[in-house]
Design a protein around this motif. Sequence first.
Motif: not given
Lengths: 487, 102
Positions: B47-48, B44, B40, B10, B17, B13-14
């Motif tokens: 993350g998914l 996501s 970007m 996470v 982004f 991923s952040a």
Amino acid sequence: MNLDYAGLFHALRPETSLVVGALIILGLDLSIFRRHTPVERLNLALWIGALAVLAAAAHVWFAPEGPVFGGVLILDKLAMATRLGVLGLTLLTFGVASAAPAPRNPAEQVAIILFATTGFLLMAAAQQLLLAFLALELASLSLYVLAGFDKTRPESAEAALKYFLFGGMAAAFLLFGFSLIYGLTGSIELPQIAGQLFHVTLSPLLVVALVMVLVAFGFKAAAAPFHLWAPDVYEGAPTSSAALIASASKLAGFTLFARLFWREFGAVAGSVSSAHGEPGWLPAVAVIAAVSMLIGNFGALAQSNVRRLLAYSAIAHAGNLLLGVIAAGDAGPAPFYYYAATYGLATVGAFGVIAVAERAGPCQKITDLAGLHRRSPLLAGCLAVFVLSLAGIPPLAGFFGKFTVFSAALQMGGLAGPAGWLAMLAIALSALALYYYLVILKQALVAKPAPDAAPIAVPAIAKLALVLAAGLIVLFGVNPSLLLGLF
Amino acid sequence: MIHATLHAYVALSAALFAIGLLGVLIRRNTLVVFMCLELMLVASTLGLVAFSRFNGTDDGNVFVFFILTVAAAEVAVGLAIIVALFRKRQTIQVDELNTLKH
């Protein structure tokens, strides 16, 4: 999960009609009608497109209610009403397109409008994050193309690029928010997410997810402070594309927004009905609504370009619509649906008048409309109906839309909380808005035409579309239950 | 073999982004802005996939297939718009796109 493919196919017949119609248009244009003039090809494409839209509307009307394909789609009253509204606005957009000069690829334009409408229809019924995202992207990608469709004008391409960059950023925000929601709840189905969120407190990660989704919808709905693309796109895009972006796209977007937030995040809504509201997404939406109303109305005062004025008025109306979404928790979706549908009618009509006026010369500045009552009394009359409806003058539909949204907001807790204060702000700013709407009407109805201005001939189909839109505004204004009865 | 925790995924991923968003906001070349947009989207996606693995459901993985398809369509539309703009204006610098002003 009950996977009923026959039921899915049955429920998707409206979308299927639109896509088949688009493919027939492209096929015929490439084969039989290749050697005809652009105007003939545009008219043929518009007629087939109109048939496809009517077929889709018939399928929507007779569709049974209920969840489809294990709840991926939900066909409830809001979905049906939104789908009918979107199809009607698309039909009127075809009328606008018939008045505008034929582009170099007329069939593609009509086909892409149909693809965008397919996206709107799916947005109206989506009840799952994946389908919501796909529907939104189908609609958005089609609209980016439509905004840049006039390849002879650099403004059109610039509008398309700005729309694309802002829209792409919104899509990325939406997707990141969705991925966090999926991580927190383990599901992408709205009912299950809602069930999970009942046990969850407002954790920081959930707040981030909510903010991301809210920012994305702010971009899509052109609500301040995410509105920067709207004036440029309305000014630069071809008139028919601007009409579609301003009307049907708004209606479908707000339906998706309301469904997503109330169905999914209902447990963390918070409260805005009393001064000491609970935290949640409602207070954040209230702030966005207030900023949109202020920026939209005060921005519109300074405009000398009629399209940019309509864009700032759209931002102000987006603020009012957000107020309707806030009130939807108590009053149901009927008020904001009525507002969005009748606002769409008035905007399509206003852009239709601009499109027809452009046949006789450029129509960007408000002064380009000078003396419209001499050049074409019909156009001036229709424009008066559309603009007065946007301003909210009774007995037109815009008045009742404002009335029903504001009264729903005031019923949430009177003047004791932010919802009531927001309604009072909206009412005060509506009075301010009357000024810039009357500036348009002063040019159209009172000012003398320029000495070299020729009379404007209104083509028959455009005449039909404009009179129909104006007639519907009067009809829905006098008898609002025609629309509210859908719920 | 080291197993990364969900937090690491996470965070990555952040971070991706954030880098993408920063690029969109400060870069002046439209093509680079466009690449940052794609970054970007990919953030996501990561993350998914991570959430899908740790939640034990396949929804996230399926989501990713659709995102890749949508991203490809977005690239097609975006590059077409940039080409159309370049033909008319001979520039793709964001600062020079100022025909539309009030």
